[in-house]
Design an enzyme around this catalytic site. Structure first.
Site, mmCIF file in Angstrom:
data_model
loop_
_atom_site.group_PDB
_atom_site.id
_atom_site.type_symbol
_atom_site.label_atom_id
_atom_site.label_comp_id
_atom_site.label_asym_id
_atom_site.label_seq_id
_atom_site.Cartn_x
_atom_site.Cartn_y
_atom_site.Cartn_z
ATOM 1 N N SER A 57 28.177 -5.013 17.477
ATOM 2 C CA SER A 57 27.404 -3.927 17.488
ATOM 3 C C SER A 57 27.586 -3.293 18.981
ATOM 4 C CB SER A 57 26.070 -3.851 17.267
ATOM 5 O OG SER A 57 24.980 -2.794 17.791
ATOM 6 N N TYR A 93 17.671 -8.262 17.781
ATOM 7 C CA TYR A 93 18.791 -7.576 17.044
ATOM 8 C C TYR A 93 19.912 -7.964 18.404
ATOM 9 C CZ TYR A 93 22.043 -4.158 15.159
ATOM 10 O OH TYR A 93 23.173 -3.589 14.515
HETATM 11 P P1 NAD Z 1 22.745 -1.734 5.667
HETATM 12 O O1 NAD Z 1 21.291 -2.005 5.685
HETATM 13 O O2 NAD Z 1 23.406 -0.434 4.931
HETATM 14 O O3 NAD Z 1 23.425 -2.721 4.934
HETATM 15 C C1 NAD Z 1 23.210 -4.228 5.095
HETATM 16 C C2 NAD Z 1 23.941 -4.831 4.114
HETATM 17 O O4 NAD Z 1 23.489 -6.286 4.372
HETATM 18 C C3 NAD Z 1 23.277 -4.458 2.737
HETATM 19 O O5 NAD Z 1 24.373 -4.801 1.744
HETATM 20 C C4 NAD Z 1 22.220 -5.768 2.598
HETATM 21 O O6 NAD Z 1 21.998 -6.123 1.194
HETATM 22 C C5 NAD Z 1 22.932 -6.967 3.107
HETATM 23 N N1 NAD Z 1 21.962 -8.097 3.515
HETATM 24 C C6 NAD Z 1 20.700 -7.964 4.093
HETATM 25 N N2 NAD Z 1 20.202 -9.000 4.245
HETATM 26 C C7 NAD Z 1 21.047 -9.835 3.480
HETATM 27 C C8 NAD Z 1 20.677 -11.551 3.140
HETATM 28 N N3 NAD Z 1 19.919 -12.052 3.609
HETATM 29 N N4 NAD Z 1 21.946 -11.943 2.504
HETATM 30 C C9 NAD Z 1 22.923 -11.151 2.179
HETATM 31 N N5 NAD Z 1 23.042 -9.909 2.459
HETATM 32 C C10 NAD Z 1 22.055 -9.211 3.185
HETATM 33 O O7 NAD Z 1 23.271 -1.671 7.131
HETATM 34 P P2 NAD Z 1 24.636 -1.286 8.112
HETATM 35 O O8 NAD Z 1 24.009 -0.445 8.882
HETATM 36 O O9 NAD Z 1 25.829 -0.923 6.892
HETATM 37 O O10 NAD Z 1 24.761 -2.485 8.786
HETATM 38 C C11 NAD Z 1 25.972 -3.651 8.490
HETATM 39 C C12 NAD Z 1 26.270 -4.284 9.756
HETATM 40 O O11 NAD Z 1 26.528 -3.434 10.816
HETATM 41 C C13 NAD Z 1 25.135 -4.991 10.355
HETATM 42 O O12 NAD Z 1 25.418 -6.309 10.925
HETATM 43 C C14 NAD Z 1 24.509 -4.196 11.474
HETATM 44 O O13 NAD Z 1 23.965 -4.830 12.408
HETATM 45 C C15 NAD Z 1 25.936 -3.639 12.159
HETATM 46 N N6 NAD Z 1 25.869 -2.400 12.731
HETATM 47 C C16 NAD Z 1 25.224 -1.077 12.315
HETATM 48 C C17 NAD Z 1 25.261 -0.242 12.887
HETATM 49 C C18 NAD Z 1 24.549 1.383 12.309
HETATM 50 O O14 NAD Z 1 24.492 2.203 13.065
HETATM 51 N N7 NAD Z 1 24.444 1.395 11.158
HETATM 52 C C19 NAD Z 1 25.812 -0.084 14.337
HETATM 53 C C20 NAD Z 1 26.317 -1.240 14.832
HETATM 54 C C21 NAD Z 1 26.451 -2.412 13.992
#
Ligand code: NAD
Length: 260
Positions: free
Chosen positions: A142, A155
């Site tokens: 991130s 986080y």
């Molecule tokens: P999201 O909530 O849409 O997806 C998260 C995924 O992780 C889902 O498939 C969920 O089922 C899975 N998950 C959660 N807990 C779990 C567990 N214990 N075991 C297995 N799977 C699990 O979130 P996202 O925004 O797509 O985030 C995905 C990654 O990207 C994360 O690591 C997040 O920190 C990172 N990220 C997101 C953003 C953003 O703006 N959305 C920005 C930077 C980084």
């Protein structure tokens, strides 16, 4: 290069992980998807990826807080596909609260899912990658791997940890044909971000519209959310021969956020 390779994408039932799984499948990789959600919706998504991209897609329900289940997911992928050539550590959760009110169990869960799961996955896939002299490990970090924001202590700590893990493992396997990189996205409109909008509004005492404008996109000079397709394309690129010399990096894809 990625055609016919075998990938695991953790947390790929939603958001960025699903976008990366789709991009890898489109590029011809078989994919083990993983994550939580409605069983019917997950199966429909899995079947759609297979149908639209002509690759094999399987689903692992492994919980990323459970090291044994992570090892089991890697083993199941080897059994299904024959190898694990690409590991994308993407699963992640968020919790927004001031450090003095941050629930310790939320701290533990964020460190487990956002950081430790990557360690457990990496240690399980490295031996096979070494044997074959090829591997691609992509950690979805991130912008918060590079800079901080208030109210996200767990986080930010986990994502800075992911950056350190990425660099360390990259050095350890640099001569083995294995690259290890982190993608550091800015804000992407996924369920993870949608959910934190009301909580950030409450923590800061402002409206949800103000959170979108003054907190989220205020950080991104492009004033646009990053898309899952853009992140998926970068992941496919990192899997290719053209990216063989890119290792140990934390690559921002953040609309200029961390340039400031
Ligand atoms: P999201 O909530 O849409 O997806 C998260 C995924 O992780 C889902 O498939 C969920 O089922 C899975 N998950 C959660 N807990 C779990 C567990 N214990 N075991 C297995 N799977 C699990 O979130 P996202 O925004 O797509 O985030 C995905 C990654 O990207 C994360 O690591 C997040 O920190 C990172 N990220 C997101 C953003 C953003 O703006 N959305 C920005 C930077 C980084």
């Amino acid at each position: 290069m990625i055609q016919g390779k075998n990938a695991i994408v953790t947390g790929s039932t939603s958001g960025i992980g699903l976008g990366i799984a789709e991009s890898l499948a489109q590029a011809g990789a078989n994919v083990m998807i993983n994550g939580f959600g409605d069983a019917g919706a997950i199966e429909a998504g899995r079947a759609r990826l297979e149908r639209e991209h002509g690759v094999t897609v399987r689903y692992s329900p492994a919980d990323m807080t459970e090291p044994d289940e992570i090892a089991g997911m890697v083993e199941a992928t080897r059994e299904a596909f024959g190898s694990v050539d690409v590991l994308v550590n993407n699963a992640g959760i968020q919790h927004v609260a001031s450090v003095e009110t941050f629930p310790p169990e939320k701290w533990d869960a964020i460190i487990a899912i956002n950081l430790s799961s990557a360690f457990h996955g990496i240690r399980a896939v490295i031996p096979g990658m070494k044997e074959r002299g090829f591997g691609r490990i992509i950690n979805v970090a991130s912008a918060h791997a590079l800079v901080a924001s208030p109210y996200k202590s767990a986080y930010v700590a986990a994502k800075h940890g992911v950056a350190g893990l990425t660099k360390t493992v990259a050095l350890e396997v640099a001569e083995e044909g294995i690259t290890v990189n982190a993608i550091a996205p800015g804000y992407v409109l996924t369920p993870l971000v949608e959910e934190q909008i009301p909580k950030t509004a409450e923590a800061r005492g402002i409206s949800e519209d103000e959170v979108r404008r003054d907190v989220l996109l205020a950080a991104q000079p492009t004033k646009r959310f990053v898309t899952v397709e853009q992140i998926g394309e970068l992941a496919v690129y990192l899997c290719g021969e053209g990216a063989a010399s890119i290792t140990g990096t934390v690559l921002p894809m953040d609309g200029g956020w961390t340039a400031q």
